[in-house]
Enzyme design. Structure first.
Site, PDB file in Angstrom:
ATOM      1  N   LYS A  54       0.745  -0.882   0.121  1.00 44.56           N
ATOM      2  CA  LYS A  54      -0.305   0.013  -0.002  1.00 44.56           C
ATOM      3  C   LYS A  54       1.068   1.052  -0.161  1.00 44.56           C
ATOM      4  O   LYS A  54      -0.121   2.397  -0.662  1.00 44.56           O
ATOM      5  CB  LYS A  54      -0.941  -0.266   1.290  1.00 44.56           C
ATOM      6  N   GLN A  98      -5.395  -2.127   9.437  1.00 44.77           N
ATOM      7  CA  GLN A  98      -5.345  -2.760   8.421  1.00 44.77           C
ATOM      8  C   GLN A  98      -5.893  -3.782   9.362  1.00 44.77           C
ATOM      9  O   GLN A  98      -5.373  -3.970  10.608  1.00 44.77           O
ATOM     10  CB  GLN A  98      -3.999  -3.381   7.992  1.00 44.77           C
ATOM     11  N   ASP A 121     -11.576   2.957   3.673  1.00 46.96           N
ATOM     12  CA  ASP A 121     -11.747   1.045   3.102  1.00 46.96           C
ATOM     13  C   ASP A 121     -13.476   1.603   2.506  1.00 46.96           C
ATOM     14  O   ASP A 121     -13.653  -0.194   2.474  1.00 46.96           O
ATOM     15  CB  ASP A 121     -12.033   0.593   4.053  1.00 46.96           C
TER      16      ASP A 121
HETATM   17  N1  GUN Z   1      -7.742  -6.750   5.137  1.00 45.47           N
HETATM   18  C1  GUN Z   1      -7.766  -7.095   4.276  1.00 45.47           C
HETATM   19  N2  GUN Z   1      -8.099  -7.045   3.450  1.00 45.47           N
HETATM   20  C2  GUN Z   1      -8.373  -5.791   4.317  1.00 45.47           C
HETATM   21  C3  GUN Z   1      -8.981  -4.402   3.419  1.00 45.47           C
HETATM   22  O1  GUN Z   1      -9.352  -4.637   2.017  1.00 45.47           O
HETATM   23  N3  GUN Z   1      -8.493  -3.968   4.354  1.00 45.47           N
HETATM   24  C4  GUN Z   1      -8.275  -3.432   5.609  1.00 45.47           C
HETATM   25  N4  GUN Z   1      -8.671  -2.469   6.166  1.00 45.47           N
HETATM   26  N5  GUN Z   1      -7.719  -4.406   6.303  1.00 45.47           N
HETATM   27  C5  GUN Z   1      -8.006  -5.942   5.186  1.00 45.47           C
END
Ligand code: GUN
Length: 289
Positions: A54, A98, A121
């Site tokens: 990211k 996350q 998200d």
């Molecule tokens: N963990 C796995 N996929 C995601 C996601 O799309 N967003 C977040 N915040 N955590 C994750």
């Protein structure tokens, strides 16, 4: 018949390049650099990889990225305090915590605490509500990516029967909502672990989306000839990544299929970048009114 392979890496690269151009234009017009803050609690190896990616792609798209790495012993109050600080920081446009979080922390309480304008998200109840009503500001990153992959092989999906395997908050539920929205216009069936006669339902799917987290669960006999198959699963089996779909056999029957890795995965980050830019655009416009 052998399915065409949907190249998520190439489609995501195109989307990231589009976002990068839009970021350039936005920075030139406003002097504001979109800024995503990511919070990582603990040392989950998969999460560490996701967060590093990211950060890398954010910077490559011309955005600012900050990563807050907290110990696995972080308390809920400490995390809530950091979320509050990021909510109040004018130069932070997007916040992503996350998942998964360590067990002492109530995930929902944290997601609820993120200011909905910064919730890139799209997990906050406000953003989920807007999605239900078909007027979302941020589209949830993985489901939006799945829809883009579907449209890369079939632009008009109106009236098609889409079967979604899985009812998670991150993929299954929002995926179903995107597919029934006006403009997509699919007929949607959602299946889950208690669904009876699952194969009878999946065999009717023109579009089959597997998001259940069980390696090779979808076998060829469960798939309608000519279906579009989207595999959201990422499972580690004998140190190898496999999806929820028995790829080789299903590829013989489907019209188009996503590989794992290189299918849905890259689309999630590309849409996160898109949402981070959108967050910066909305907040900058609101401040200037
Ligand atoms: N963990 C796995 N996929 C995601 C996601 O799309 N967003 C977040 N915040 N955590 C994750």
């Amino acid at each position: 018949m052998s399915a065409s392979i949907i190249d998520g890496r190439a489609i995501a690269a195109q989307l990231r390049s589009d976002v990068q151009q839009d970021v350039e234009r936005f920075v030139a017009e406003t002097g504001v650099t979109p800024h995503l803050s990511v919070v990582l609690v603990g040392e989950n190896p998969a999460s560490q990889v996701y967060v590093r990616n990211k950060e890398k792609f954010c910077v490559a798209a011309g955005m600012k990225s900050t990563v807050h790495r907290l110990s696995a012993e972080t308390t809920q109050d400490e995390l809530l305090q950091l979320v509050n600080e990021l909510n109040n920081a004018e130069d932070v446009h997007g916040i992503l915590v996350q998942l998964p979080l360590p067990s002492q922390i109530d995930e929902q309480a944290i997601l609820d605490a993120i200011c909905s304008e910064k919730d890139v998200d799209a997990f906050h109840p406000h953003n989920v509500g807007l999605l239900v009503q078909g007027r979302s500001r941020f589209e949830p990153c993985t489901p939006a990516g799945c829809l883009q992959l579907i449209r890369s092989v079939r632009e008009d999906i109106s009236g098609l029967h889409a079967v979604v395997l899985g009812r998670s908050e991150i993929v299954g539920k929002p995926m179903s909502l995107l597919l029934i929205q006006r403009g997509a216009d699919c007929t949607v069936t959602i299946c889950h672990s208690r669904t009876k006669d699952l194969a009878e339902i999946t065999k009717q799917a023109d579009i089959l989306i597997a998001a259940i987290g069980k390696p090779n669960f979808v076998t060829a006999d469960m798939v309608k000839p000519g279906a579009i198959v989207i595999d959201v699963g990422i499972n580690r089996v004998d140190k190898k990544l496999v999806g929820d779909v028995d790829y080789d056999a299903v590829a013989e029957k489907a019209d188009a299929i996503t590989p794992v890795p290189g299918g849905v995965g890259p689309m999630t980050i590309a849409n996160l970048l898109r949402n981070s830019l959108r967050a910066a655009q909305m907040q900058t416009q609101a401040r200037r009114q």
